[in-house]
Scaffold this active site. Sequence first.
Site, PDB file in Angstrom:
ATOM      1  N   SER A   1       0.683  -1.176   0.046  1.00 17.58           N
ATOM      2  CA  SER A   1      -0.036   0.074   0.047  1.00 17.58           C
ATOM      3  C   SER A   1       0.766   1.133  -0.112  1.00 17.58           C
ATOM      4  O   SER A   1       2.274   1.099   0.203  1.00 17.58           O
ATOM      5  CB  SER A   1      -0.864   0.012   1.338  1.00 17.58           C
ATOM      6  OG  SER A   1      -1.467   1.140   1.575  1.00 17.58           O
TER       7      SER A   1
ATOM      8  N   TYR B   1      -2.205  -2.249  10.151  1.00 10.58           N
ATOM      9  CA  TYR B   1      -2.316  -2.089   8.949  1.00 10.58           C
ATOM     10  C   TYR B   1      -0.879  -1.567   8.320  1.00 10.58           C
ATOM     11  O   TYR B   1      -0.104  -2.151   7.530  1.00 10.58           O
ATOM     12  CB  TYR B   1      -3.431  -1.222   8.245  1.00 10.58           C
ATOM     13  CG  TYR B   1      -3.739  -1.289   6.685  1.00 10.58           C
ATOM     14  CD1 TYR B   1      -4.111  -2.501   6.191  1.00 10.58           C
ATOM     15  CD2 TYR B   1      -3.185  -0.319   6.110  1.00 10.58           C
ATOM     16  CE1 TYR B   1      -4.305  -2.420   4.936  1.00 10.58           C
ATOM     17  CE2 TYR B   1      -3.290  -0.415   4.636  1.00 10.58           C
ATOM     18  CZ  TYR B   1      -3.910  -1.603   3.992  1.00 10.58           C
ATOM     19  OH  TYR B   1      -4.197  -1.677   2.711  1.00 10.58           O
TER      20      TYR B   1
HETATM   21  N1  LIG Z   1      -8.751  -0.055  -1.303  1.00  7.61           N
HETATM   22  C1  LIG Z   1      -7.534   0.451  -1.104  1.00  7.61           C
HETATM   23  O1  LIG Z   1      -7.553   1.821  -1.173  1.00  7.61           O
HETATM   24  C2  LIG Z   1      -6.274  -0.064  -0.911  1.00  7.61           C
HETATM   25  C3  LIG Z   1      -5.198   0.808  -0.880  1.00  7.61           C
HETATM   26  C4  LIG Z   1      -3.817   0.170  -0.591  1.00  7.61           C
HETATM   27  C5  LIG Z   1      -3.936  -1.266  -0.413  1.00  7.61           C
HETATM   28  N2  LIG Z   1      -4.965  -2.120  -0.507  1.00  7.61           N
HETATM   29  C6  LIG Z   1      -4.639  -3.317  -0.616  1.00  7.61           C
HETATM   30  O2  LIG Z   1      -5.444  -4.112  -1.617  1.00  7.61           O
HETATM   31  C7  LIG Z   1      -5.571  -5.369  -1.218  1.00  7.61           C
HETATM   32  C8  LIG Z   1      -6.978  -5.624  -1.605  1.00  7.61           C
HETATM   33  O3  LIG Z   1      -8.007  -4.990  -0.791  1.00  7.61           O
HETATM   34  P1  LIG Z   1      -9.338  -4.282  -1.420  1.00  7.61           P
HETATM   35  O4  LIG Z   1      -9.195  -2.863  -1.044  1.00  7.61           O
HETATM   36  O5  LIG Z   1      -9.618  -4.985  -2.518  1.00  7.61           O
HETATM   37  O6  LIG Z   1     -10.447  -4.868  -0.180  1.00  7.61           O
HETATM   38  P2  LIG Z   1     -11.672  -5.755  -0.029  1.00  7.61           P
HETATM   39  O7  LIG Z   1     -12.085  -5.855   1.097  1.00  7.61           O
HETATM   40  O8  LIG Z   1     -12.623  -5.373  -1.061  1.00  7.61           O
HETATM   41  O9  LIG Z   1     -11.212  -7.158  -0.734  1.00  7.61           O
HETATM   42  C9  LIG Z   1     -10.348  -8.065  -0.047  1.00  7.61           C
HETATM   43  C10 LIG Z   1     -10.667  -9.526  -0.329  1.00  7.61           C
HETATM   44  O10 LIG Z   1      -9.447 -10.241   0.389  1.00  7.61           O
HETATM   45  C11 LIG Z   1     -10.446 -11.544   1.322  1.00  7.61           C
HETATM   46  N3  LIG Z   1      -9.655 -12.098   2.302  1.00  7.61           N
HETATM   47  C12 LIG Z   1      -9.672 -11.581   3.427  1.00  7.61           C
HETATM   48  N4  LIG Z   1      -9.010 -12.382   4.452  1.00  7.61           N
HETATM   49  C13 LIG Z   1      -8.715 -13.567   3.374  1.00  7.61           C
HETATM   50  C14 LIG Z   1      -7.991 -14.649   3.635  1.00  7.61           C
HETATM   51  N5  LIG Z   1      -7.690 -15.103   5.171  1.00  7.61           N
HETATM   52  N6  LIG Z   1      -7.719 -15.485   2.670  1.00  7.61           N
HETATM   53  C15 LIG Z   1      -8.377 -15.095   1.509  1.00  7.61           C
HETATM   54  N7  LIG Z   1      -8.814 -14.077   1.129  1.00  7.61           N
HETATM   55  C16 LIG Z   1      -9.137 -13.186   2.064  1.00  7.61           C
HETATM   56  C17 LIG Z   1     -11.719 -11.113   1.673  1.00  7.61           C
HETATM   57  O11 LIG Z   1     -12.730 -11.722   1.722  1.00  7.61           O
HETATM   58  C18 LIG Z   1     -11.927  -9.823   0.315  1.00  7.61           C
HETATM   59  O12 LIG Z   1     -12.862 -10.430  -0.815  1.00  7.61           O
HETATM   60  C19 LIG Z   1      -5.389  -5.565   0.386  1.00  7.61           C
HETATM   61  O13 LIG Z   1      -3.928  -6.319   0.499  1.00  7.61           O
HETATM   62  C20 LIG Z   1      -5.231  -4.181   0.658  1.00  7.61           C
HETATM   63  O14 LIG Z   1      -4.623  -3.914   1.843  1.00  7.61           O
HETATM   64  C21 LIG Z   1      -6.284  -1.610  -0.924  1.00  7.61           C
END
Ligand SMILES: NC(=O)c1ccc[n+]([C@@H]2O[C@H](COP(=O)([O-])OP(=O)(O)OC[C@H]3O[C@@H](n4cnc5c(N)ncnc54)[C@H](O)[C@@H]3O)[C@@H](O)[C@H]2O)c1
Length: 274
Positions: free
Chosen positions: A144, A157
Amino acid sequence: MNDEPLQIDGGVAVITGAASGIGAGLVRHALSLGMRVVAADVVADKLRASVAGLDGEVIAVPTDVTRPASVDALADAAWRAFGQVDLLFNNAGIMATGFSWQIEAARWQRLLDVNIGGTVNGIRSFVPHLLGAGRAAQIINTSSVGGFLASPLMAPYSATKFAIVALTESLRSEMEMLQAPIGVSLLAPGPVITGIFDDPFGATVDAASEGFVAQMRTMTQQYGVTPDVFAARVFTSLRRREFWIVPQPEALDDALRAKTDGILARRNPTLPAW
Ligand SMILES: NC(=O)c1ccc[n+]([C@@H]2O[C@H](COP(=O)([O-])OP(=O)(O)OC[C@H]3O[C@@H](n4cnc5c(N)ncnc54)[C@H](O)[C@@H]3O)[C@@H](O)[C@H]2O)c1
């Protein structure tokens, strides 16, 4: 070495956290390129629903990335179904907010297990297969912007996303030492409109965390990109096999430069600008 061309079109992508947000966007984009996709998520129903009706070759493999045996089974399923893996996205990740000393022990542990442990398990289960296959492949670990810029009220986080940067740099060096054809990328999203802030609170919610989450949600709606726009940018970088994949440089570069200057000048940190 990892300057060999990657097979993207017609290749195979494995994506964890594929039932929602960024992972689901990566699934759709990979399919649009003619990739065959192995979609993995811990929420089996949501995973199946998210891939149902998509055009292209995609299998849903319910997987808990915190469990080494589950990720081993994911790797087996991928090779059994498609005989190769070209891209591995260690993408699953979760959020927790609150003052660092008030976040419950179980929630701290969950963040460590999913965000760090999930990526470690992906590496442990897939790298031996990829080395054995001896062909070009790319491992993309999702950190991130918060993996470079720590934030109050989401210490688990920040800490886990910083760890992913270190883990990914180490892995890249190891692949280089072995002169393996496996490339490694560190993916650092800025705000992307997803479900990440849907369930950020534990048992104790305080006004500061509520205000913080409200601010994060507003900021994401205002400045965030959709998962589909985001995925297209990721694949542009992947075609160049870039290590640092920063699809929204405006969310990182100036702040990282200021932080680095501050460290080199031994200035004390200040609160982030959000
Ligand atoms: N959305 C943002 O603004 C943002 C910014 C920086 C980083 N990220 C990173 O992007 C990645 C995806 O996040 P997102 O924003 O799409 O969130 P999201 O919550 O929409 O999706 C995350 C998915 O991960 C799954 N998950 C959680 N625990 C799990 C496990 N133990 N095994 C398998 N799957 C699991 C959840 O069920 C969910 O479907 C994450 O690593 C997050 O930290 C997101």
